[in-house]
Scaffold this motif. Structure first.
Motif, PDB file in Angstrom:
ATOM      1  N   PHE A 200       0.825  -0.992  -0.133  1.00  0.00           N
ATOM      2  CA  PHE A 200      -0.097  -0.071   0.039  1.00  0.00           C
ATOM      3  C   PHE A 200       0.988   1.208   0.109  1.00  0.00           C
ATOM      4  CE2 PHE A 200      -2.305   3.411   2.586  1.00  0.00           C
ATOM      5  CZ  PHE A 200      -3.253   3.621   1.477  1.00  0.00           C
ATOM      6  N   ILE A 201       2.005   1.112   1.005  1.00  0.00           N
ATOM      7  CA  ILE A 201       2.836   2.505   0.892  1.00  0.00           C
ATOM      8  C   ILE A 201       3.344   2.666  -0.298  1.00  0.00           C
ATOM      9  CG2 ILE A 201       4.781   3.468   2.175  1.00  0.00           C
ATOM     10  CD1 ILE A 201       3.844   2.244   4.594  1.00  0.00           C
ATOM     11  N   PHE A 202       3.874   1.409  -0.978  1.00  0.00           N
ATOM     12  CA  PHE A 202       4.762   1.439  -2.365  1.00  0.00           C
ATOM     13  C   PHE A 202       4.040   2.190  -3.368  1.00  0.00           C
ATOM     14  CE2 PHE A 202       6.970   0.449  -5.965  1.00  0.00           C
ATOM     15  CZ  PHE A 202       8.378   0.139  -5.589  1.00  0.00           C
ATOM     16  N   SER A 203       2.612   1.762  -3.389  1.00  0.00           N
ATOM     17  CA  SER A 203       1.787   2.256  -4.257  1.00  0.00           C
ATOM     18  C   SER A 203       1.307   3.802  -4.105  1.00  0.00           C
ATOM     19  CB  SER A 203       0.474   1.508  -4.539  1.00  0.00           C
ATOM     20  OG  SER A 203       0.775   0.199  -4.704  1.00  0.00           O
ATOM     21  N   ILE A 204       1.148   4.214  -3.042  1.00  0.00           N
ATOM     22  CA  ILE A 204       0.877   5.467  -2.701  1.00  0.00           C
ATOM     23  C   ILE A 204       2.092   6.583  -2.996  1.00  0.00           C
ATOM     24  CG2 ILE A 204       0.637   7.364  -0.653  1.00  0.00           C
ATOM     25  CD1 ILE A 204      -1.973   5.843  -1.437  1.00  0.00           C
ATOM     26  N   VAL A 205       3.179   5.969  -2.489  1.00  0.00           N
ATOM     27  CA  VAL A 205       4.405   6.720  -2.763  1.00  0.00           C
ATOM     28  C   VAL A 205       4.722   6.944  -4.322  1.00  0.00           C
ATOM     29  CG1 VAL A 205       7.093   6.734  -2.683  1.00  0.00           C
ATOM     30  CG2 VAL A 205       5.599   6.243  -0.602  1.00  0.00           C
ATOM     31  N   LEU A 206       4.299   6.087  -5.333  1.00  0.00           N
ATOM     32  CA  LEU A 206       4.605   6.038  -6.585  1.00  0.00           C
ATOM     33  C   LEU A 206       3.658   6.874  -7.174  1.00  0.00           C
ATOM     34  CD1 LEU A 206       5.622   4.908  -9.427  1.00  0.00           C
ATOM     35  CD2 LEU A 206       4.209   3.138  -9.173  1.00  0.00           C
ATOM     36  N   PHE A 207       2.373   6.950  -6.896  1.00  0.00           N
ATOM     37  CA  PHE A 207       1.396   7.831  -7.369  1.00  0.00           C
ATOM     38  C   PHE A 207       1.870   9.221  -6.772  1.00  0.00           C
ATOM     39  CE2 PHE A 207      -2.451  10.387  -6.872  1.00  0.00           C
ATOM     40  CZ  PHE A 207      -2.733  10.452  -8.187  1.00  0.00           C
ATOM     41  N   LEU A 208       1.983   9.489  -5.665  1.00  0.00           N
ATOM     42  CA  LEU A 208       2.541  11.132  -5.352  1.00  0.00           C
ATOM     43  C   LEU A 208       3.576  11.367  -5.960  1.00  0.00           C
ATOM     44  CD1 LEU A 208       1.688  10.678  -1.408  1.00  0.00           C
ATOM     45  CD2 LEU A 208       0.111  12.025  -3.234  1.00  0.00           C
ATOM     46  N   GLY A 209       4.717  10.426  -6.072  1.00  0.00           N
ATOM     47  CA  GLY A 209       5.748  10.973  -6.742  1.00  0.00           C
ATOM     48  C   GLY A 209       5.602  11.425  -8.220  1.00  0.00           C
ATOM     49  N   THR A 210       4.684  10.502  -8.590  1.00  0.00           N
ATOM     50  CA  THR A 210       4.567  10.781 -10.101  1.00  0.00           C
ATOM     51  C   THR A 210       3.827  12.294 -10.335  1.00  0.00           C
ATOM     52  OG1 THR A 210       4.034   8.523 -10.891  1.00  0.00           O
ATOM     53  CG2 THR A 210       3.238  10.000 -12.404  1.00  0.00           C
ATOM     54  N   LEU A 211       2.965  12.482  -9.330  1.00  0.00           N
ATOM     55  CA  LEU A 211       2.038  13.778  -9.497  1.00  0.00           C
ATOM     56  C   LEU A 211       2.845  14.702  -8.967  1.00  0.00           C
ATOM     57  CD1 LEU A 211      -0.861  14.610  -9.699  1.00  0.00           C
ATOM     58  CD2 LEU A 211      -1.091  14.481  -7.301  1.00  0.00           C
ATOM     59  N   ILE A 212       3.880  14.770  -8.008  1.00  0.00           N
ATOM     60  CA  ILE A 212       4.818  15.910  -7.657  1.00  0.00           C
ATOM     61  C   ILE A 212       5.856  16.142  -8.689  1.00  0.00           C
ATOM     62  CG2 ILE A 212       6.351  16.911  -5.906  1.00  0.00           C
ATOM     63  CD1 ILE A 212       4.565  15.275  -3.924  1.00  0.00           C
ATOM     64  N   ILE A 213       6.630  15.023  -9.084  1.00  0.00           N
ATOM     65  CA  ILE A 213       7.569  15.123 -10.143  1.00  0.00           C
ATOM     66  C   ILE A 213       7.182  15.252 -11.476  1.00  0.00           C
ATOM     67  CG2 ILE A 213       9.579  13.990 -10.981  1.00  0.00           C
ATOM     68  CD1 ILE A 213       9.945  12.421  -8.450  1.00  0.00           C
ATOM     69  N   GLY A 214       5.977  15.055 -11.888  1.00  0.00           N
ATOM     70  CA  GLY A 214       5.443  15.182 -13.007  1.00  0.00           C
ATOM     71  C   GLY A 214       4.954  16.655 -13.142  1.00  0.00           C
ATOM     72  N   GLY A 215       4.700  17.287 -12.333  1.00  0.00           N
ATOM     73  CA  GLY A 215       4.225  18.658 -12.431  1.00  0.00           C
ATOM     74  C   GLY A 215       3.115  18.918 -13.157  1.00  0.00           C
ATOM     75  N   LYS A 216       3.010  20.082 -13.830  1.00  0.00           N
ATOM     76  CA  LYS A 216       1.905  20.408 -14.693  1.00  0.00           C
ATOM     77  C   LYS A 216       1.340  19.390 -15.683  1.00  0.00           C
ATOM     78  CE  LYS A 216       0.204  24.094 -17.373  1.00  0.00           C
ATOM     79  NZ  LYS A 216       0.578  25.318 -18.255  1.00  0.00           N
ATOM     80  N   THR A 217       2.309  18.705 -16.274  1.00  0.00           N
ATOM     81  CA  THR A 217       1.748  17.527 -17.062  1.00  0.00           C
ATOM     82  C   THR A 217       0.970  16.421 -16.376  1.00  0.00           C
ATOM     83  OG1 THR A 217       3.680  17.835 -18.487  1.00  0.00           O
ATOM     84  CG2 THR A 217       2.505  15.978 -18.782  1.00  0.00           C
TER      85      THR A 217
END
Length: 228
Positions: A200-217
């Protein structure tokens, strides 16, 4: 003959979409025809490939039927239960389904990996049930499969970094799936908590990481997908 506007490959047979990216096609110009004569970026004959795959599928279906029959017979001959026969039959038909999914020209990589992994998980759970249902499949294999799929998504995002945001929907699916081991623990079905929590933590971190690092896109993709 046509040319994919995205991949740049030339397709000899009649097709409405590109077999690689499912993008649109256009008629080749004179320069394209010259490159085609040199057989540059030429996509193989899909129909010929499909005929070979069709033969392979029929062979595997024959092997699955004969193999399962032999396994069931051996179980009846040497034992009182059909555990070996059931496991063998499920495994052979799982292999057949995997080949059908992997050889499908209309499914992308992630669209092949996710069903294959989930069907593999289901196969493992069925084995667990056949062997007495000790719940090791739910406690360890299920969370492990989720983490493995998350790693596959990361790899695909790195390879296809220009279109990384397209994988965010699958990340959300992984979060929802990772809730299942947590629910099983809360319901008392599974007593081992750590693997489910890690998934669960791995999946949450992956999504948040993509959302934050991916920025506006990444944020634009979320708004487009969910009309936010």
């Amino acid at each position: 003959m046509s040319k994919c506007v995205h991949c740049g490959v030339y397709i000899l047979e009649d097709a409405e979409y590109c077999p690689l990216c499912r993008g649109g096609l256009e008629a080749p110009d004179e320069e394209d025809r010259k490159r085609l004569s040199e057989r540059v970026n030429l996509f193989p004959d899909i129909n010929a490939e499909m005929r070979r795959f069709s033969l392979l599928k029929r062979i595997l279906l024959f092997i699955a039927i004969v193999g399962s029959g032999i396994a069931m017979y051996l179980d009846l001959l040497y034992g009182d239960e059909l555990n070996f026969g059931i496991i063998t039959t499920l495994g052979l038909f799982y292999l057949l389904v995997v080949v059908c999914i992997v050889t499908s020209p209309n499914i992308g990589v992630i669209g092949k990996v996710v069903p294959v992994a989930l069907l593999g998980l289901l196969y493992t759970i069925l084995i667990d049930i056949v062997l007495g249902f000790m719940k090791w499949s739910l406690a360890f294999v299920f969370p492990g499969a989720i983490v493995l799929l998350d790693i596959v998504i990361i790899a695909l995002m790195i390879v296809n970094n220009a279109d990384f945001q397209s994988y965010m929907v699958f990340e959300i699916i992984m979060i929802l799936l990772s809730l299942i081991p947590i629910i099983l623990v809360l319901a008392g079905v599974v007593t081992v908590q750590i693997p489910g929590i890690i998934a669960f933590i791995f999946s949450i971190v992956l999504f948040l990481g993509t959302l934050i690092i991916g920025g506006k896109t990444a944020r634009s993709e979320m708004r487009r997908r969910f009309h936010l």
